[in-house]
Write a protein that holds these residues in place. Structure first.
Motif, PDB file in Angstrom:
ATOM      1  N   PHE A 182      -2.797   4.891  -1.132  1.00  0.00           N
ATOM      2  CA  PHE A 182      -3.569   3.705  -0.788  1.00  0.00           C
ATOM      3  C   PHE A 182      -2.689   2.494  -0.531  1.00  0.00           C
ATOM      4  CE2 PHE A 182      -7.167   6.046  -2.322  1.00  0.00           C
ATOM      5  CZ  PHE A 182      -8.235   5.527  -1.590  1.00  0.00           C
ATOM      6  N   VAL A 183      -3.127   1.688   0.428  1.00  0.00           N
ATOM      7  CA  VAL A 183      -2.615   0.346   0.659  1.00  0.00           C
ATOM      8  C   VAL A 183      -3.828  -0.550   0.417  1.00  0.00           C
ATOM      9  CG1 VAL A 183      -1.541  -1.242   2.279  1.00  0.00           C
ATOM     10  CG2 VAL A 183      -0.984   1.192   2.380  1.00  0.00           C
ATOM     11  N   TYR A 184      -3.903  -1.090  -0.774  1.00  0.00           N
ATOM     12  CA  TYR A 184      -5.067  -1.851  -1.241  1.00  0.00           C
ATOM     13  C   TYR A 184      -6.303  -0.955  -1.210  1.00  0.00           C
ATOM     14  CZ  TYR A 184      -1.664  -5.562  -0.682  1.00  0.00           C
ATOM     15  OH  TYR A 184      -0.521  -6.309  -0.766  1.00  0.00           O
ATOM     16  N   ASP A 185      -7.317  -1.249  -0.390  1.00  0.00           N
ATOM     17  CA  ASP A 185      -8.533  -0.426  -0.419  1.00  0.00           C
ATOM     18  C   ASP A 185      -8.599   0.593   0.714  1.00  0.00           C
ATOM     19  OD1 ASP A 185      -8.910  -2.353   1.556  1.00  0.00           O
ATOM     20  OD2 ASP A 185     -11.068  -2.444   1.249  1.00  0.00           O
ATOM     21  N   LEU A 186      -7.580   0.659   1.547  1.00  0.00           N
ATOM     22  CA  LEU A 186      -7.510   1.661   2.614  1.00  0.00           C
ATOM     23  C   LEU A 186      -6.465   2.699   2.244  1.00  0.00           C
ATOM     24  CD1 LEU A 186      -7.639  -0.582   5.804  1.00  0.00           C
ATOM     25  CD2 LEU A 186      -9.423   0.930   4.963  1.00  0.00           C
ATOM     26  N   GLY A 187      -6.812   3.959   2.409  1.00  0.00           N
ATOM     27  CA  GLY A 187      -5.890   5.015   2.032  1.00  0.00           C
ATOM     28  C   GLY A 187      -5.813   6.103   3.067  1.00  0.00           C
ATOM     29  N   TYR A 188      -4.882   7.007   2.856  1.00  0.00           N
ATOM     30  CA  TYR A 188      -4.741   8.153   3.750  1.00  0.00           C
ATOM     31  C   TYR A 188      -4.442   9.399   2.929  1.00  0.00           C
ATOM     32  CZ  TYR A 188       0.290   7.252   3.293  1.00  0.00           C
ATOM     33  OH  TYR A 188       1.549   7.053   2.794  1.00  0.00           O
ATOM     34  N   LYS A 202     -14.503   7.081   6.834  1.00  0.00           N
ATOM     35  CA  LYS A 202     -13.289   7.872   7.037  1.00  0.00           C
ATOM     36  C   LYS A 202     -13.114   8.218   8.511  1.00  0.00           C
ATOM     37  CE  LYS A 202     -15.681  12.062   5.655  1.00  0.00           C
ATOM     38  NZ  LYS A 202     -15.737  13.158   4.714  1.00  0.00           N
ATOM     39  N   THR A 203     -11.891   8.587   8.854  1.00  0.00           N
ATOM     40  CA  THR A 203     -11.546   9.053  10.196  1.00  0.00           C
ATOM     41  C   THR A 203     -10.250   9.842  10.094  1.00  0.00           C
ATOM     42  OG1 THR A 203     -11.295   8.392  12.506  1.00  0.00           O
ATOM     43  CG2 THR A 203     -10.175   7.035  10.887  1.00  0.00           C
ATOM     44  N   THR A 204      -9.863  10.488  11.187  1.00  0.00           N
ATOM     45  CA  THR A 204      -8.594  11.225  11.200  1.00  0.00           C
ATOM     46  C   THR A 204      -7.719  10.715  12.335  1.00  0.00           C
ATOM     47  OG1 THR A 204      -9.531  12.976  12.566  1.00  0.00           O
ATOM     48  CG2 THR A 204      -9.543  13.329  10.184  1.00  0.00           C
ATOM     49  N   THR A 205      -6.436  10.871  12.157  1.00  0.00           N
ATOM     50  CA  THR A 205      -5.455  10.502  13.174  1.00  0.00           C
ATOM     51  C   THR A 205      -4.214  11.360  12.971  1.00  0.00           C
ATOM     52  OG1 THR A 205      -4.311   8.652  14.227  1.00  0.00           O
ATOM     53  CG2 THR A 205      -4.366   8.669  11.815  1.00  0.00           C
ATOM     54  N   THR A 206      -3.260  11.191  13.855  1.00  0.00           N
ATOM     55  CA  THR A 206      -2.020  11.963  13.746  1.00  0.00           C
ATOM     56  C   THR A 206      -0.904  11.098  13.165  1.00  0.00           C
ATOM     57  OG1 THR A 206      -1.287  11.363  15.964  1.00  0.00           O
ATOM     58  CG2 THR A 206      -2.638  13.359  15.754  1.00  0.00           C
ATOM     59  N   LYS A 207       0.091  11.761  12.648  1.00  0.00           N
ATOM     60  CA  LYS A 207       1.252  11.058  12.116  1.00  0.00           C
ATOM     61  C   LYS A 207       1.963  10.288  13.229  1.00  0.00           C
ATOM     62  CE  LYS A 207       5.370  11.748   9.306  1.00  0.00           C
ATOM     63  NZ  LYS A 207       6.138  12.694   8.496  1.00  0.00           N
ATOM     64  N   ALA A 208       1.999  10.874  14.420  1.00  0.00           N
ATOM     65  CA  ALA A 208       2.665  10.224  15.554  1.00  0.00           C
ATOM     66  C   ALA A 208       2.005   8.887  15.890  1.00  0.00           C
ATOM     67  CB  ALA A 208       2.647  11.141  16.767  1.00  0.00           C
ATOM     68  N   TYR A 246      -3.724  13.115   9.496  1.00  0.00           N
ATOM     69  CA  TYR A 246      -3.996  12.277   8.332  1.00  0.00           C
ATOM     70  C   TYR A 246      -5.447  11.812   8.374  1.00  0.00           C
ATOM     71  CZ  TYR A 246       0.910  12.066   7.128  1.00  0.00           C
ATOM     72  OH  TYR A 246       2.182  12.398   6.748  1.00  0.00           O
ATOM     73  N   MET A 247      -6.103  11.887   7.226  1.00  0.00           N
ATOM     74  CA  MET A 247      -7.457  11.341   7.105  1.00  0.00           C
ATOM     75  C   MET A 247      -7.336   9.953   6.491  1.00  0.00           C
ATOM     76  SD  MET A 247     -10.925  12.792   5.305  1.00  0.00           S
ATOM     77  CE  MET A 247     -10.176  13.077   3.732  1.00  0.00           C
ATOM     78  N   ILE A 248      -7.910   8.956   7.167  1.00  0.00           N
ATOM     79  CA  ILE A 248      -7.906   7.579   6.665  1.00  0.00           C
ATOM     80  C   ILE A 248      -9.256   7.328   6.017  1.00  0.00           C
ATOM     81  CG2 ILE A 248      -7.744   5.163   7.320  1.00  0.00           C
ATOM     82  CD1 ILE A 248      -6.002   6.081   9.685  1.00  0.00           C
ATOM     83  N   VAL A 249      -9.218   6.761   4.809  1.00  0.00           N
ATOM     84  CA  VAL A 249     -10.443   6.516   4.048  1.00  0.00           C
ATOM     85  C   VAL A 249     -10.462   5.076   3.549  1.00  0.00           C
ATOM     86  CG1 VAL A 249     -10.683   8.907   3.297  1.00  0.00           C
ATOM     87  CG2 VAL A 249      -9.414   7.314   1.882  1.00  0.00           C
ATOM     88  N   PHE A 290       5.739   2.411   1.867  1.00  0.00           N
ATOM     89  CA  PHE A 290       5.118   1.233   1.257  1.00  0.00           C
ATOM     90  C   PHE A 290       3.633   1.474   1.034  1.00  0.00           C
ATOM     91  CE2 PHE A 290       8.989  -0.409   2.961  1.00  0.00           C
ATOM     92  CZ  PHE A 290       9.381  -1.363   2.052  1.00  0.00           C
ATOM     93  N   ILE A 291       3.272   1.702  -0.234  1.00  0.00           N
ATOM     94  CA  ILE A 291       1.877   1.873  -0.640  1.00  0.00           C
ATOM     95  C   ILE A 291       1.661   1.043  -1.902  1.00  0.00           C
ATOM     96  CG2 ILE A 291       1.632   4.176   0.364  1.00  0.00           C
ATOM     97  CD1 ILE A 291       1.987   5.299  -2.496  1.00  0.00           C
ATOM     98  N   THR A 292       0.390   0.809  -2.253  1.00  0.00           N
ATOM     99  CA  THR A 292       0.122   0.044  -3.467  1.00  0.00           C
ATOM    100  C   THR A 292      -0.249   0.938  -4.642  1.00  0.00           C
ATOM    101  OG1 THR A 292      -2.156  -0.310  -2.752  1.00  0.00           O
ATOM    102  CG2 THR A 292      -0.558  -2.055  -2.271  1.00  0.00           C
ATOM    103  N   ASN A 293      -0.899   2.069  -4.375  1.00  0.00           N
ATOM    104  CA  ASN A 293      -1.242   2.967  -5.476  1.00  0.00           C
ATOM    105  C   ASN A 293      -1.591   4.359  -4.971  1.00  0.00           C
ATOM    106  OD1 ASN A 293      -3.629   1.637  -4.427  1.00  0.00           O
ATOM    107  ND2 ASN A 293      -4.779   2.665  -6.022  1.00  0.00           N
ATOM    108  N   LEU A 294      -1.639   5.288  -5.910  1.00  0.00           N
ATOM    109  CA  LEU A 294      -2.016   6.668  -5.638  1.00  0.00           C
ATOM    110  C   LEU A 294      -3.334   6.960  -6.339  1.00  0.00           C
ATOM    111  CD1 LEU A 294       1.373   8.449  -6.413  1.00  0.00           C
ATOM    112  CD2 LEU A 294       0.443   7.975  -4.161  1.00  0.00           C
TER     113      LEU A 294
END
Length: 116
Positions: free
Chosen positions: A96-102, A64-70, A110-113, A81-85
């Motif tokens: 989630f977008v496949y195996d990466l999510g936020y 995991k990591t964090t980033t900003t919306k900007a 935003y935390m990216i996982v 556009f996402i693939t699942n919740l």
């Protein structure tokens, strides 16, 4: 009665149930018929692929990591556009977008996982 090719209109020679004079005409006919649906799917897949590459561009530490919306928006991320919740037992919703999510946090962070 002589049958005509559904794509080019030439006379068909061969089997009785043939609809096209060649593989080229058969492929061209079906490509024309499916063009609109293919464009929608192609464009959606392109957006999902771009979102995935953007999420994947952030180096993860312990998954995991964090980033900003900007930063996400600057790279061209499209939040539509996402693939699942994924909803946790506590009710937290990961997108989630496949195996990466936020996960949206406070103050446009935003935390990216990555799903293992």
């Amino acid at each position: 009665m002589k049958k005509k090719c559904l794509d080019c209109g030439r006379e068909i020679i061969g089997r009785v149930d043939k609809k096209f004079c060649s593989d080229y005409c058969r492929n061209a006919y079906h490509n024309k018929a499916n063009k609109d649906a293919n464009n929608l799917i192609r464009n959606t897949n392109n957006r999902l692929r771009k979102n995935y590459r953007i999420l994947d561009s952030f180096p993860l530490k312990d998954g995991k990591t964090t980033t900003t919306k900007a930063k996400l928006l600057d790279k061209g991320f499209d939040f539509d556009f996402i693939t699942n919740l994924y909803t946790t037992k506590k009710g937290t919703v990961y997108y989630f977008v496949y195996d990466l999510g936020y996960l949206p946090l406070d103050n446009d962070i935003y935390m990216i996982v990555k799903r293992e």
